[in-house]
Write a protein that holds these residues in place. Structure first.
Motif, PDB file in Angstrom:
ATOM      1  N   PHE A 123       0.847  -1.189   0.000  1.00  0.00           N
ATOM      2  CA  PHE A 123       0.000   0.000   0.000  1.00  0.00           C
ATOM      3  C   PHE A 123       0.884   1.242   0.000  1.00  0.00           C
ATOM      4  CE2 PHE A 123       0.536  -1.606   4.294  1.00  0.00           C
ATOM      5  CZ  PHE A 123       0.924  -0.503   5.048  1.00  0.00           C
ATOM      6  N   PRO A 124       0.470   2.294  -0.708  1.00  0.00           N
ATOM      7  CA  PRO A 124       1.243   3.537  -0.720  1.00  0.00           C
ATOM      8  C   PRO A 124       0.973   4.351   0.530  1.00  0.00           C
ATOM      9  CG  PRO A 124      -0.663   3.748  -2.147  1.00  0.00           C
ATOM     10  CD  PRO A 124      -0.691   2.347  -1.613  1.00  0.00           C
ATOM     11  N   MET A 125       1.996   5.071   0.965  1.00  0.00           N
ATOM     12  CA  MET A 125       1.859   6.000   2.078  1.00  0.00           C
ATOM     13  C   MET A 125       2.500   7.318   1.692  1.00  0.00           C
ATOM     14  SD  MET A 125       2.383   4.046   5.726  1.00  0.00           S
ATOM     15  CE  MET A 125       2.024   5.594   6.589  1.00  0.00           C
ATOM     16  N   ALA A 126       1.700   8.376   1.734  1.00  0.00           N
ATOM     17  CA  ALA A 126       2.215   9.706   1.416  1.00  0.00           C
ATOM     18  C   ALA A 126       3.006  10.247   2.596  1.00  0.00           C
ATOM     19  CB  ALA A 126       1.071  10.644   1.077  1.00  0.00           C
ATOM     20  N   ALA A 127       4.052  10.995   2.296  1.00  0.00           N
ATOM     21  CA  ALA A 127       4.822  11.655   3.349  1.00  0.00           C
ATOM     22  C   ALA A 127       3.954  12.708   4.021  1.00  0.00           C
ATOM     23  CB  ALA A 127       6.065  12.301   2.759  1.00  0.00           C
ATOM     24  N   PRO A 128       4.030  12.830   5.337  1.00  0.00           N
ATOM     25  CA  PRO A 128       3.223  13.853   6.008  1.00  0.00           C
ATOM     26  C   PRO A 128       3.700  15.242   5.625  1.00  0.00           C
ATOM     27  CG  PRO A 128       4.793  12.898   7.539  1.00  0.00           C
ATOM     28  CD  PRO A 128       4.886  12.083   6.280  1.00  0.00           C
ATOM     29  N   PRO A 129       2.802  16.203   5.555  1.00  0.00           N
ATOM     30  CA  PRO A 129       3.234  17.573   5.247  1.00  0.00           C
ATOM     31  C   PRO A 129       4.116  18.121   6.360  1.00  0.00           C
ATOM     32  CG  PRO A 129       0.914  17.541   5.883  1.00  0.00           C
ATOM     33  CD  PRO A 129       1.347  16.114   5.747  1.00  0.00           C
ATOM     34  N   ARG A 130       5.020  18.982   6.008  1.00  0.00           N
ATOM     35  CA  ARG A 130       5.944  19.557   6.989  1.00  0.00           C
ATOM     36  C   ARG A 130       5.191  20.474   7.943  1.00  0.00           C
ATOM     37  NH1 ARG A 130      10.458  22.308   3.508  1.00  0.00           N
ATOM     38  NH2 ARG A 130      11.246  22.831   5.582  1.00  0.00           N
ATOM     39  N   PRO A 131       5.545  20.452   9.239  1.00  0.00           N
ATOM     40  CA  PRO A 131       4.877  21.334  10.201  1.00  0.00           C
ATOM     41  C   PRO A 131       4.942  22.795   9.777  1.00  0.00           C
ATOM     42  CG  PRO A 131       6.211  19.706  11.349  1.00  0.00           C
ATOM     43  CD  PRO A 131       6.542  19.566   9.881  1.00  0.00           C
ATOM     44  N   GLY A 132       3.817  23.464   9.958  1.00  0.00           N
ATOM     45  CA  GLY A 132       3.749  24.875   9.635  1.00  0.00           C
ATOM     46  C   GLY A 132       3.258  25.189   8.245  1.00  0.00           C
ATOM     47  N   THR A 133       3.214  24.174   7.353  1.00  0.00           N
ATOM     48  CA  THR A 133       2.724  24.419   6.002  1.00  0.00           C
ATOM     49  C   THR A 133       1.197  24.445   5.997  1.00  0.00           C
ATOM     50  OG1 THR A 133       2.707  22.052   5.478  1.00  0.00           O
ATOM     51  CG2 THR A 133       4.741  23.271   5.023  1.00  0.00           C
ATOM     52  N   ALA A 134       0.640  24.967   4.905  1.00  0.00           N
ATOM     53  CA  ALA A 134      -0.816  25.032   4.792  1.00  0.00           C
ATOM     54  C   ALA A 134      -1.424  23.634   4.842  1.00  0.00           C
ATOM     55  CB  ALA A 134      -1.200  25.748   3.493  1.00  0.00           C
TER      56      ALA A 134
END
Length: 241
Positions: free
Chosen positions: A158-169
């Motif tokens: 299964f694919p897993m997307a990288a979490p968005p960086r803290p502080g980004t929209a």
């Protein structure tokens, strides 16, 4: 089959329903929402799995309208099966594949918490975009269910997307969504379990190991990289010991 996106009142009605009822309501328009797994992710997954295959029998766990079954049909030589607990979503899947070249996929209504298959039935199990509907405490049981239906040496991918960086929209958007869902579930019944930040990679990796899988991470470079150089998406390849 409609080509219209769901309206705001329709989405609100879905959000105030149970998960199963919500997807029954959304099913006719689901493929025209951002919730459907993008073809770019499906194509990247298929390319990565072709390097690990071929596989014989494949299962799409929580298949929805069947988008992920296309991946199975590309990498599996025999039977492809989609399982989901929403009758509405399965009806859309049957319609979408009604004129597909044989062999036709099999569609099974069933609960991922109690998969309705004999043990050691599949060589490959995939899943796309469904894990936000499972709470962290449910992961060990879910992974045990998957392991039980895999043959020895079978693959759970299964694919897993990288979490968005803290502080980004994007970070604040996901944080706000999860917070809103927690408030909704605290004050409204039936619950609608859907969270974006409850499956961090380190914890998923640990639970897969404890469930009896060997785990490798395969980068999907065609999906790009974040500003810090990390891949935007990885494919988890968990092999049954």
């Amino acid at each position: 089959m409609t080509t219209q996106r769901p309206t705001l009142p329709e989405l609100a009605r879905q959000a105030l329903s149970s998960v199963q009822r919500g997807y029954d309501l959304l099913a006719p328009k689901f493929d025209h929402t951002e919730y459907r797994t993008p073809d770019t992710v499906l194509d990247a997954t298929a390319r990565a799995l072709r390097a690990s295959g071929p596989f014989t029998d494949g299962l799409d766990l929580c298949c929805g309208t069947g988008a992920g079954v296309r991946v199975l049909r590309e990498v599996c030589t025999d039977r492809t099966v989609g399982v989901d607990f929403s009758a509405g979503m399965l009806a859309e899947a049957r319609y979408a594949y009604a004129t597909a070249a044989p062999p036709a996929p099999h569609w099974v209504r069933g609960d991922a918490h109690a998969l309705p298959f004999r043990r050691a039935t599949f060589d490959l199990v995939v899943s796309f975009g469904a894990f936000g509907h499972f709470l962290p405490a449910e992961r060990p049981h879910l992974f045990a269910q998957v392991r039980a239906v895999l043959r020895e040496g079978g693959t759970f991918a299964f694919p897993m997307a990288a979490p968005p960086r803290p502080g980004t929209a994007a970070y604040w958007a996901l944080l706000g969504f999860d917070a809103a869902m927690r408030v909704r579930n605290a004050v409204w019944r039936p619950r609608f379990v859907m969270y974006y930040r409850t499956w961090p990679l380190a914890e998923v990796h640990r639970d897969l190991l404890e469930a009896g899988f060997d785990v490798t991470l395969h980068q999907l470079p065609e999906l790009g990289h974040r500003d810090d150089g990390a891949p935007r998406c990885r494919l988890i390849l968990a092999t049954k010991r």
